[in-house]
Write an enzyme that holds these catalytic residues in place. Sequence first.
Site, PDB file in Angstrom:
ATOM      1  N   ASP A  99      21.575  -1.320 110.438  1.00  0.00           N
ATOM      2  CA  ASP A  99      20.528  -0.395 110.011  1.00  0.00           C
ATOM      3  C   ASP A  99      20.677   0.837 110.904  1.00  0.00           C
ATOM      4  O   ASP A  99      20.346   0.791 112.091  1.00  0.00           O
ATOM      5  CB  ASP A  99      19.152  -1.058 110.195  1.00  0.00           C
ATOM      6  CG  ASP A  99      17.991  -0.077 109.983  1.00  0.00           C
ATOM      7  OD1 ASP A  99      18.239   1.087 109.591  1.00  0.00           O
ATOM      8  OD2 ASP A  99      16.833  -0.474 110.222  1.00  0.00           O
ATOM      9  N   LYS A 115      20.186  11.442 111.901  1.00  0.00           N
ATOM     10  CA  LYS A 115      20.257  11.001 110.508  1.00  0.00           C
ATOM     11  C   LYS A 115      19.734  12.072 109.549  1.00  0.00           C
ATOM     12  O   LYS A 115      20.182  12.184 108.418  1.00  0.00           O
ATOM     13  CB  LYS A 115      19.435   9.716 110.356  1.00  0.00           C
ATOM     14  CG  LYS A 115      19.566   9.029 109.003  1.00  0.00           C
ATOM     15  CD  LYS A 115      18.822   7.711 109.038  1.00  0.00           C
ATOM     16  CE  LYS A 115      18.866   6.973 107.729  1.00  0.00           C
ATOM     17  NZ  LYS A 115      18.187   5.668 107.826  1.00  0.00           N
ATOM     18  N   GLU A 128      18.403   0.841 101.838  1.00  0.00           N
ATOM     19  CA  GLU A 128      17.490   0.176 102.773  1.00  0.00           C
ATOM     20  C   GLU A 128      16.474  -0.728 102.065  1.00  0.00           C
ATOM     21  O   GLU A 128      16.282  -1.873 102.488  1.00  0.00           O
ATOM     22  CB  GLU A 128      16.784   1.221 103.647  1.00  0.00           C
ATOM     23  CG  GLU A 128      17.752   1.809 104.676  1.00  0.00           C
ATOM     24  CD  GLU A 128      17.271   3.115 105.302  1.00  0.00           C
ATOM     25  OE1 GLU A 128      16.082   3.465 105.125  1.00  0.00           O
ATOM     26  OE2 GLU A 128      18.086   3.790 105.956  1.00  0.00           O
ATOM     27  N   ASP A 171       8.157   1.706 103.376  1.00  0.00           N
ATOM     28  CA  ASP A 171       8.861   1.858 104.655  1.00  0.00           C
ATOM     29  C   ASP A 171       8.300   3.036 105.442  1.00  0.00           C
ATOM     30  O   ASP A 171       8.577   4.186 105.139  1.00  0.00           O
ATOM     31  CB  ASP A 171      10.364   2.045 104.374  1.00  0.00           C
ATOM     32  CG  ASP A 171      11.198   2.165 105.655  1.00  0.00           C
ATOM     33  OD1 ASP A 171      10.612   2.300 106.751  1.00  0.00           O
ATOM     34  OD2 ASP A 171      12.434   2.127 105.554  1.00  0.00           O
TER      35      ASP A 171
HETATM   36  P1  ADP Z   1      13.038   4.422 111.803  1.00  0.00           P
HETATM   37  O1  ADP Z   1      13.182   3.641 110.539  1.00  0.00           O
HETATM   38  O2  ADP Z   1      12.578   5.830 111.578  1.00  0.00           O
HETATM   39  O3  ADP Z   1      14.258   4.349 112.661  1.00  0.00           O
HETATM   40  P2  ADP Z   1      11.286   2.362 112.965  1.00  0.00           P
HETATM   41  O4  ADP Z   1      11.158   1.553 111.751  1.00  0.00           O
HETATM   42  O5  ADP Z   1      12.037   1.775 114.104  1.00  0.00           O
HETATM   43  O6  ADP Z   1      11.816   3.823 112.650  1.00  0.00           O
HETATM   44  O7  ADP Z   1       9.790   2.724 113.425  1.00  0.00           O
HETATM   45  C1  ADP Z   1       9.519   3.407 114.608  1.00  0.00           C
HETATM   46  C2  ADP Z   1       8.034   3.709 114.647  1.00  0.00           C
HETATM   47  O8  ADP Z   1       7.273   2.498 114.665  1.00  0.00           O
HETATM   48  C3  ADP Z   1       7.635   4.485 115.891  1.00  0.00           C
HETATM   49  O9  ADP Z   1       6.763   5.550 115.521  1.00  0.00           O
HETATM   50  C4  ADP Z   1       6.867   3.455 116.709  1.00  0.00           C
HETATM   51  O10 ADP Z   1       5.865   4.047 117.528  1.00  0.00           O
HETATM   52  C5  ADP Z   1       6.234   2.615 115.629  1.00  0.00           C
HETATM   53  N1  ADP Z   1       5.834   1.296 116.118  1.00  0.00           N
HETATM   54  C6  ADP Z   1       6.618   0.354 116.688  1.00  0.00           C
HETATM   55  N2  ADP Z   1       5.889  -0.717 117.042  1.00  0.00           N
HETATM   56  C7  ADP Z   1       4.596  -0.451 116.700  1.00  0.00           C
HETATM   57  C8  ADP Z   1       3.351  -1.149 116.833  1.00  0.00           C
HETATM   58  N3  ADP Z   1       3.306  -2.351 117.406  1.00  0.00           N
HETATM   59  N4  ADP Z   1       2.243  -0.561 116.345  1.00  0.00           N
HETATM   60  C9  ADP Z   1       2.293   0.653 115.790  1.00  0.00           C
HETATM   61  N5  ADP Z   1       3.408   1.364 115.655  1.00  0.00           N
HETATM   62  C10 ADP Z   1       4.552   0.829 116.113  1.00  0.00           C
HETATM   63 MG    MG Z   2      14.003   2.478 109.123  1.00  0.00          MG
END
Ligand code: ADP
Ligand code: MG
Length: 619
Positions: A24, A87, A187, A211
Site C-alpha cells: 500500500d 503520491k 485500493e 477511505d
Molecule cells: P493515507 O492513506 O493517507 O496514507 P492513513 O490511512 O495512514 O493515511 O491515515 C492517516 C491518518 O489517520 C492520520 O491523519 C492520522 O492522524 C489518522 N489516525 C491514525 N490513527 C488514528 C486514531 N486512533 N484516531 C484518529 N485518527 C487516527
Molecule cells: Mg490509504
Amino acid sequence: MPLIPINMREGAIARTEETIVGIDLGTTNSLVAYIKDGKPHCIRDAAGKHTLVPSVVHFTPEGEVLVGDAAREKLISDPANTIYSVKRLMGKSYRDVADFQSFLGYQVFDDDTDSLVKIRVRDRFFTPIELSAEILRALKRRAETELGRPVSKAVITVPAYFNDNQRQATRDAGRLAGLDVLRIVNEPTAAALAYGIGLDSTHTETIAVYDLGGGTFDISILKIHEGMFEVLATNGDTFLGGDDFDRALADLLLQQAGFNSDAVASDKATAQALRLQAESVKKALSKADTCEGNVLGKTVRIQRTDFERAIEPLVQRTLDCCANALRDAGLQPKDIEKVVLVGGSTRVPFVKQRVAEFFGQQPFDGLDPDEVVALGAAVQADILAGNQRDLLLLDVTPLSLGIETVGGLMDVIIPRNSKVPIRAARQYTTSVDGQKNLKIAVYQGERDLVQHNRKLGEFILSGIPPMPAGLPKIEIAFIINADGILTVRAKELRSGIEQQIDIRPAYGITEEDMARMLMDSIAHAAEDMRARALLEARNEAQTLLLAGEKFLQQNDALLSETEKATTRSFLRALQEIIPGDDKDRIHSAIQQLNEYTAPLARRVMDATIREAMQGKKIP
Ligand code: ADP
Ligand code: MG
C-alpha cells in the site's frame, strides 16, 4: 525481467516459490504485507513495533536518504529537504500542482509547465517516481529482512480514480526500486479482498469502500460478481482527511487555552508542535471520552463531544461525496450490501457512527483500517502466485476515450465506464485526395467537441499511399490492458502500414477535473448537440463544395452554360452560408444544390458510361 510461469492447461499463473508482496503506497503512510501461514500479515519494523512506514523521504547533507519515521522527524527541523505527500505528484505536471504548491513545504521545480513535476532537494532534482521508489525500496528491504531472502515481485495499490499516467508512474517507481510489479490494484478492491469479500465467485454484491486517510478522502462503489470487481463510481476530496481534524482540534485547543490562533500560526515551529499535539489528543479521543492536552505550557481538557462538533462539517463533506458517488452509480444507500472502512481516520468513533447512519448498517471495521489495503494487496499477490483460485480484477474507464475527427468533433471509441481490459476499433478515411499523413489526436472526456475535452496525446500515421479521398481504410484501435494503460494503434488496411503509441499523457488529471468534466458534459449536453449538428452540417457542406467544383471541372463539355452558371450560383450560396451558425440554412442550401445537380449528375454519368462502353471492344 523474470519470467512468470503460466499453467497452459488452466491458463493461470503457476505457483511460484518466491513470495509476492502486497504494497500500500499511501499518501501519508505505506505498508508491505504478505501471506504468512495462509493469512495476510503486515510486516513490522526491525524493532517489531510499527507496520506503518511514513511516506516521507529525507536527504541528509551527506547525501544519505532516510525513509519513514527517521525522515518524518526531519519534517520540522529541515522541511526543505524532507519530502512528503509525493503520491499527490505522481504522474502530474507543474501546471496540475500549481494550485497546491503552497501546501508543500519543499520546492516543486517549475521546469516546463507541461512536463512532469520535479522536486528540488539541495542541488538535485527528483521526479515523484524516483522519490516513490525510495519508499518502495525501504518496504522491499523490510520484507527481505523478515523473509530472509530477496523479494522482487509485488502488487501495488493505487486509488481507483488514478488515471493511466498515474498508474504507469507507480509501476515505473516499482521497477526503479527493483520490483517487478505484477499488478496494480485499486485500493478499494484490495480493502474488500482483505475482508474476504469477492472471494466467493457465486455471489454478486454491491459494496461501498469509505477511505478517510491523512489528507485525502475516497469513496468507491464496487460491484462484485463472479470474482470480478467493477468500479461503479468513485468520488472524494483530495484535500480532506485526518490532517483537517488535527487543524480543527488545534484551533479548539488554542481557544480553550485562551490563545489567539493568529499569533501561533505565524511561528512555524510552534504551529507544527501544536499540530502534533492535536494529533495525539485526537488519537486519544478515539478511545476515551475526554483527554488532557498541553498547549504552549498550559494544560487543557478536551471533551470528545467538543471535538465531534468541530469536525462535524468535515464529516458531512465526506457524506456528501458518498451521496454523489451513489447518484453516479444510480444507487440508493439501501442498495449497498456492505460498507468497508479504510484509513486511519475511520478510527474516530464519530466518523464510524455517521457512516453507519448514512448507509443504514454497521460497517466492516474488524481489521486495522491502516492495514486493510496492504492486507488485501497481499491477498491479491497470493492469488497471482497461483495459491488461490484465480480471480479477475475488473476496473472501468472513468471517462470516454476517442479521437478528433474533421471539424474538431470528438469521436468516442471507448465509452466511459467500459470495463477494462478492452479493445475497440473503428474505421476512418481521408478527407483530401492523395493524403499521405493522418494525424491521430487522442482525447478523454464527455463533451462533443475535443476542445472541451482533455488531450492525451497524438501521433501521425505517415506513408499512406496516395489515394483519392475516402478510399484509404484506416483502422484506429484502442487497447486498454488490465492495468489501465492505453495503447492506440492506427493501420491503413489497404497498404498495411501501421503506427502505434502508448498513451503516457504529459500530465495527469485530478479527480476534481474528472468530476468537472463529467458535470460539464451534462450541463452542456444541449449546447454540445447543437454545436455538433452545426459542425456536421458544415463538414457536409464543405465536402459538397469540393465535389461540386470537381464535377464542374470534369464535365465541362457535357454541361450547358446555364447549367454551369446555376450550379455555380448554388455553390456560392452554400459557401456563403457555411460560416454562419444556422445549421438549418446550411441543410436547405445543401438540399437545393443536391436537387438541382442530381439530374445533371445522372445525365453525365449515363454519358460517361456510354463513352466507356463505346471504347471497349465486345467480342
Ligand atoms: P493515507 O492513506 O493517507 O496514507 P492513513 O490511512 O495512514 O493515511 O491515515 C492517516 C491518518 O489517520 C492520520 O491523519 C492520522 O492522524 C489518522 N489516525 C491514525 N490513527 C488514528 C486514531 N486512533 N484516531 C484518529 N485518527 C487516527
Ligand atoms: Mg490509504
